[in-house]
Write a protein that holds these residues in place. Structure first.
Motif, PDB file in Angstrom:
ATOM      1  N   ALA A 310     -52.960 -48.533 -47.688  1.00 27.17           N
ATOM      2  CA  ALA A 310     -53.336 -49.547 -46.710  1.00 27.17           C
ATOM      3  C   ALA A 310     -52.090 -50.173 -46.080  1.00 27.17           C
ATOM      4  O   ALA A 310     -52.014 -50.342 -44.850  1.00 27.17           O
ATOM      5  N   VAL A 311     -51.106 -50.513 -46.909  1.00 27.25           N
ATOM      6  CA  VAL A 311     -49.883 -51.114 -46.384  1.00 27.25           C
ATOM      7  C   VAL A 311     -49.093 -50.098 -45.553  1.00 27.25           C
ATOM      8  O   VAL A 311     -48.562 -50.433 -44.484  1.00 27.25           O
ATOM      9  N   CYS A 312     -49.012 -48.865 -46.031  1.00 29.28           N
ATOM     10  CA  CYS A 312     -48.324 -47.825 -45.238  1.00 29.28           C
ATOM     11  C   CYS A 312     -49.006 -47.628 -43.896  1.00 29.28           C
ATOM     12  O   CYS A 312     -48.340 -47.487 -42.858  1.00 29.28           O
ATOM     13  N   LEU A 313     -50.338 -47.637 -43.911  1.00 28.04           N
ATOM     14  CA  LEU A 313     -51.080 -47.473 -42.661  1.00 28.04           C
ATOM     15  C   LEU A 313     -50.864 -48.656 -41.734  1.00 28.04           C
ATOM     16  O   LEU A 313     -50.781 -48.493 -40.506  1.00 28.04           O
ATOM     17  N   VAL A 314     -50.744 -49.855 -42.292  1.00 32.88           N
ATOM     18  CA  VAL A 314     -50.476 -51.040 -41.472  1.00 32.88           C
ATOM     19  C   VAL A 314     -49.110 -50.917 -40.788  1.00 32.88           C
ATOM     20  O   VAL A 314     -48.975 -51.214 -39.592  1.00 32.88           O
ATOM     21  N   PHE A 315     -48.109 -50.471 -41.513  1.00 30.38           N
ATOM     22  CA  PHE A 315     -46.785 -50.300 -40.913  1.00 30.38           C
ATOM     23  C   PHE A 315     -46.818 -49.256 -39.795  1.00 30.38           C
ATOM     24  O   PHE A 315     -46.190 -49.441 -38.750  1.00 30.38           O
ATOM     25  N   VAL A 316     -47.554 -48.177 -40.022  1.00 30.66           N
ATOM     26  CA  VAL A 316     -47.623 -47.129 -39.002  1.00 30.66           C
ATOM     27  C   VAL A 316     -48.369 -47.617 -37.766  1.00 30.66           C
ATOM     28  O   VAL A 316     -47.939 -47.390 -36.624  1.00 30.66           O
ATOM     29  N   VAL A 317     -49.500 -48.295 -37.976  1.00 36.10           N
ATOM     30  CA  VAL A 317     -50.289 -48.791 -36.842  1.00 36.10           C
ATOM     31  C   VAL A 317     -49.530 -49.871 -36.086  1.00 36.10           C
ATOM     32  O   VAL A 317     -49.549 -49.913 -34.852  1.00 36.10           O
ATOM     33  N   PHE A 318     -48.831 -50.739 -36.809  1.00 34.30           N
ATOM     34  CA  PHE A 318     -48.076 -51.795 -36.139  1.00 34.30           C
ATOM     35  C   PHE A 318     -46.936 -51.232 -35.300  1.00 34.30           C
ATOM     36  O   PHE A 318     -46.575 -51.826 -34.284  1.00 34.30           O
ATOM     37  N   SER A 319     -46.356 -50.130 -35.735  1.00 39.98           N
ATOM     38  CA  SER A 319     -45.321 -49.510 -34.903  1.00 39.98           C
ATOM     39  C   SER A 319     -45.907 -49.000 -33.598  1.00 39.98           C
ATOM     40  O   SER A 319     -45.244 -49.039 -32.551  1.00 39.98           O
ATOM     41  N   LEU A 320     -47.161 -48.545 -33.644  1.00 41.59           N
ATOM     42  CA  LEU A 320     -47.825 -48.105 -32.417  1.00 41.59           C
ATOM     43  C   LEU A 320     -48.202 -49.294 -31.544  1.00 41.59           C
ATOM     44  O   LEU A 320     -48.054 -49.256 -30.316  1.00 41.59           O
ATOM     45  N   ILE A 321     -48.678 -50.377 -32.167  1.00 42.26           N
ATOM     46  CA  ILE A 321     -49.023 -51.582 -31.408  1.00 42.26           C
ATOM     47  C   ILE A 321     -47.772 -52.211 -30.798  1.00 42.26           C
ATOM     48  O   ILE A 321     -47.805 -52.739 -29.670  1.00 42.26           O
ATOM     49  N   GLU A 322     -46.670 -52.135 -31.530  1.00 46.33           N
ATOM     50  CA  GLU A 322     -45.421 -52.684 -31.003  1.00 46.33           C
ATOM     51  C   GLU A 322     -45.023 -52.003 -29.707  1.00 46.33           C
ATOM     52  O   GLU A 322     -44.570 -52.664 -28.757  1.00 46.33           O
ATOM     53  N   TYR A 323     -45.227 -50.698 -29.644  1.00 43.94           N
ATOM     54  CA  TYR A 323     -44.881 -50.011 -28.399  1.00 43.94           C
ATOM     55  C   TYR A 323     -45.811 -50.425 -27.267  1.00 43.94           C
ATOM     56  O   TYR A 323     -45.369 -50.569 -26.119  1.00 43.94           O
ATOM     57  N   ALA A 324     -47.073 -50.628 -27.584  1.00 46.94           N
ATOM     58  CA  ALA A 324     -48.003 -51.056 -26.542  1.00 46.94           C
ATOM     59  C   ALA A 324     -47.571 -52.407 -25.961  1.00 46.94           C
ATOM     60  O   ALA A 324     -47.629 -52.623 -24.731  1.00 46.94           O
ATOM     61  N   ILE A 325     -47.130 -53.319 -26.835  1.00 44.74           N
ATOM     62  CA  ILE A 325     -46.677 -54.624 -26.353  1.00 44.74           C
ATOM     63  C   ILE A 325     -45.402 -54.484 -25.526  1.00 44.74           C
ATOM     64  O   ILE A 325     -45.272 -55.075 -24.443  1.00 44.74           O
ATOM     65  N   VAL A 326     -44.459 -53.702 -26.039  1.00 40.56           N
ATOM     66  CA  VAL A 326     -43.196 -53.520 -25.318  1.00 40.56           C
ATOM     67  C   VAL A 326     -43.432 -52.858 -23.969  1.00 40.56           C
ATOM     68  O   VAL A 326     -42.849 -53.252 -22.946  1.00 40.56           O
ATOM     69  N   HIS A 327     -44.292 -51.873 -23.935  1.00 37.27           N
ATOM     70  CA  HIS A 327     -44.580 -51.183 -22.676  1.00 37.27           C
ATOM     71  C   HIS A 327     -45.232 -52.132 -21.670  1.00 37.27           C
ATOM     72  O   HIS A 327     -44.936 -52.091 -20.473  1.00 37.27           O
ATOM     73  N   TYR A 328     -46.096 -53.004 -22.151  1.00 36.39           N
ATOM     74  CA  TYR A 328     -46.748 -53.943 -21.246  1.00 36.39           C
ATOM     75  C   TYR A 328     -45.771 -54.991 -20.721  1.00 36.39           C
ATOM     76  O   TYR A 328     -45.848 -55.411 -19.576  1.00 36.39           O
ATOM     77  N   LEU A 329     -44.854 -55.412 -21.600  1.00 32.21           N
ATOM     78  CA  LEU A 329     -43.837 -56.357 -21.147  1.00 32.21           C
ATOM     79  C   LEU A 329     -42.947 -55.756 -20.071  1.00 32.21           C
ATOM     80  O   LEU A 329     -42.467 -56.468 -19.186  1.00 32.21           O
ATOM     81  N   SER A 330     -42.719 -54.478 -20.145  1.00 31.17           N
ATOM     82  CA  SER A 330     -41.814 -53.808 -19.212  1.00 31.17           C
ATOM     83  C   SER A 330     -42.492 -53.416 -17.908  1.00 31.17           C
ATOM     84  O   SER A 330     -41.828 -52.966 -16.985  1.00 31.17           O
ATOM     85  N   SER A 331     -43.782 -53.563 -17.839  1.00 37.07           N
ATOM     86  CA  SER A 331     -44.497 -53.176 -16.625  1.00 37.07           C
ATOM     87  C   SER A 331     -44.505 -54.322 -15.623  1.00 37.07           C
ATOM     88  O   SER A 331     -44.253 -55.481 -15.951  1.00 37.07           O
ATOM     89  N   ASN A 332     -44.841 -54.029 -14.340  1.00 41.13           N
ATOM     90  CA  ASN A 332     -44.875 -55.040 -13.282  1.00 41.13           C
ATOM     91  C   ASN A 332     -46.046 -55.995 -13.435  1.00 41.13           C
ATOM     92  O   ASN A 332     -46.055 -57.067 -12.848  1.00 41.13           O
ATOM     93  N   LYS A 333     -47.030 -55.624 -14.205  1.00 36.79           N
ATOM     94  CA  LYS A 333     -48.223 -56.446 -14.327  1.00 36.79           C
ATOM     95  C   LYS A 333     -47.930 -57.768 -15.013  1.00 36.79           C
ATOM     96  O   LYS A 333     -48.598 -58.765 -14.770  1.00 36.79           O
ATOM     97  N   LEU A 334     -46.946 -57.774 -15.896  1.00 35.38           N
ATOM     98  CA  LEU A 334     -46.665 -58.985 -16.647  1.00 35.38           C
ATOM     99  C   LEU A 334     -45.660 -59.885 -15.933  1.00 35.38           C
ATOM    100  O   LEU A 334     -45.401 -60.987 -16.378  1.00 35.38           O
ATOM    101  N   ARG A 335     -45.158 -59.449 -14.825  1.00 33.18           N
ATOM    102  CA  ARG A 335     -44.112 -60.209 -14.165  1.00 33.18           C
ATOM    103  C   ARG A 335     -44.615 -61.562 -13.681  1.00 33.18           C
ATOM    104  O   ARG A 335     -43.873 -62.531 -13.613  1.00 33.18           O
ATOM    105  N   LEU A 336     -45.915 -61.646 -13.332  1.00 35.87           N
ATOM    106  CA  LEU A 336     -46.479 -62.918 -12.886  1.00 35.87           C
ATOM    107  C   LEU A 336     -46.447 -63.965 -13.982  1.00 35.87           C
ATOM    108  O   LEU A 336     -46.481 -65.165 -13.713  1.00 35.87           O
ATOM    109  N   TRP A 337     -46.450 -63.531 -15.279  1.00 34.78           N
ATOM    110  CA  TRP A 337     -46.403 -64.493 -16.386  1.00 34.78           C
ATOM    111  C   TRP A 337     -45.117 -65.318 -16.376  1.00 34.78           C
ATOM    112  O   TRP A 337     -45.090 -66.432 -16.872  1.00 34.78           O
ATOM    113  N   PHE A 338     -44.075 -64.765 -15.791  1.00 38.71           N
ATOM    114  CA  PHE A 338     -42.777 -65.433 -15.819  1.00 38.71           C
ATOM    115  C   PHE A 338     -42.470 -66.146 -14.500  1.00 38.71           C
ATOM    116  O   PHE A 338     -41.407 -66.697 -14.348  1.00 38.71           O
TER     117      PHE A 338
END
Length: 470
Positions: A310-338
């Motif tokens: 369960a813990v190993c799976l959490v680390f693996v899934v969180f690494s995938l979620i981390e990329y989703a967050i980073v990718h969204y931050l780097s996109s133009n869609k989030l620029r209005l937030w700033f």
């Protein structure tokens, strides 16, 4: 001629002496056999095997039991059972079988159906079988004082209540319950041999996944509506060997978890590589967990292996979620937030130049009245903070809107890279901390003290000696 005559005389003398000796030995053997036959006829003449010894005296028969463990055949976690082959040794006193101390009866399986035998059964038995190759593997020895020693070779499949909370860092305690089916404690009592209830050859007894640490004896006398029935229990303490699961489960899962962190070093714009790596790691982890669960019963509680995966799976899934967050931050869609919400610029701020970008909207009514002041092909214009309106009248017919553009797109991309750099350290440190807590907790396993450890078990039990004569 004289030599030939001497040879014939010596040969005849040797044959005569040999015949006399052998004839005397045969005669003595016949006498012994006749004595044994006579003893057997005498002790069995008025003997009734349907009646227990000491019947009518008010004293129970005390049956001393010992087990020689020949082999551990199988331990099945899926149905919570284990199979063993044992030599069951019993000893009791039947004074009706006493005979002349000067004689000795040989051990034989002929008496197994002729004398009274305790109705011993195994309380947690699922299957049992006597062996009969090449002859029936049962033997009874009757001594002159009436002591009866009975030994039989039996293969058993027994139920074992297993606890998998700490699997695969667990210890299992599998017992064998010896009890009476017919006689209550007023008629029959079972007891283990005091110093050595079980024997086994440690050099020959090998288990693929377990190590036999020792045995423990208990009393399990049952109180039923029909009376109290004698019961004794011998528990085998089995410690699971971790080598198999370390190589087949723990090491691969650690490598898969570390492999999922490789995405932190892949560029944020490489979406196919990072997404494929994350999803592959998740699916492989789930497949490995399902393979381990196939060999275990479907228990409802959480096992140590479940916590690990369960813990190993959490680390693996969180690494995938981390990329989703980073990718969204780097996109133009989030620029209005700033960005600060646009607002109308007053004349004072416009004149002071307190903006980096001005959106000028032309008043159409003013354009119609003064067409020469505005270009017909311009609907709006963007002016930097350095540009100034030429006349006050122009400013009155323009609406100025300001936007806070102090955050550049490159800064948002740098934020995603900083998150990746942080995760490169945070994820390994967190996983290392989990390993320390996990192994410290699950390896500190407390059990009741084993009364008979390896040092108390006979290492030379391969000879299979029977119980000593009382």
């Amino acid at each position: 001629m004289t030599k030939i005559t001497g040879f014939l005389v010596r040969t005849t003398l040797i044959l005569y002496i040999s015949t006399g000796v052998f004839g005397q030995n045969d005669g003595e053997g016949n006498v012994k056999e006749e004595e044994v036959r006579q003893v057997l006829n005498n002790i069995l003449q008025d003997y009734d095997s349907r009646i227990r010894p000491k019947f009518g005296t008010g004293d129970p028969v005390v049956n001393t039991v010992q087990i020689y463990l020949a082999s551990f055949d199988d331990i099945a976690e899926t149905d919570m059972s284990y199979s063993i082959t044992i030599y069951m040794r019993q000893q009791w006193i039947d004074s009706r079988l006493a005979y002349d101390p000067g004689l000795e009866l040989p051990a034989t399986n002929f008496l197994t159906d002729k004398v009274w035998v305790p109705d011993l059964m195994f309380g947690n038995e699922r299957k049992a079988m006597f062996h009969a190759v090449t002859t029936e593997n049962k033997v009874i020895a009757v001594h002159s004082n009436g002591t009866v020693q009975y030994m039989a070779r039996i293969s058993l499949t027994l139920h074992c209540e297993m606890d998998f909370h700490r699997f695969p860092l667990d210890k299992q305690q599998c017992g064998i319950q010896v009890e009476s089916f017919q006689y209550t404690t007023r008629d029959l009592l079972f007891q283990w041999v005091p110093n050595e209830p079980a024997e086994f050859n440690k050099g020959h007894l090998k288990l693929p996944q377990y190590h036999l640490e020792g045995v423990r004896v208990d009393e399990c006398t049952r109180s039923l509506s029909t009376g109290n029935y004698t019961c004794i229990e011998l528990t085998f303490v089995l410690k699971r060997e971790l080598g198999y699961y370390l190589l087949q489960t723990y090491v691969p899962s650690v490598l898969l978890t570390i492999l999922s962190w490789v995405s932190f070093w892949i560029d944020i714009k490489s979406s196919p590589a990072r997404v494929a790596l994350g999803i592959t790691s998740v699916l492989t982890m789930i497949t490995t967990l399902n393979g381990v669960r196939e060999d275990l019963p479907h228990v409802s509680y959480v096992k140590a292996i479940d916590v690990w995966f369960a813990v190993c799976l959490v680390f693996v899934v969180f690494s995938l979620i981390e990329y989703a967050i980073v990718h969204y931050l780097s996109s133009n869609k989030l620029r209005l937030w700033f960005y600060t919400a646009p607002e109308t610029v007053s004349k004072e701020k416009l004149q002071s130049g307190d903006c980096c970008l001005t959106l000028t909207i032309i008043d159409k009514a003013a354009t119609a009245m003064h067409p020469h002041r505005y270009r017909s092909d311009s609907v709006f214009s963007l002016n930097s903070n350095n540009s100034k309106a030429t006349t006050l009248e122009d400013q009155q017919h323009r609406i100025k809107v300001r936007g806070n553009c102090s955050r550049k797109p490159e800064a948002i991309y740098d934020t995603g890279k900083k998150i990746d750099h942080f995760c490169r350290i945070a994820f390994p440190v967190g996983f290392l901390a989990f390993n320390i807590v996990y192994w410290l907790y699950y390896t500190r396993h407390s059990y009741e003290d084993v009364h008979y450890g390896e040092e108390h078990l006979s290492a030379g039990a391969a000879e299979g000696t029977v119980l000593a004569e009382e």
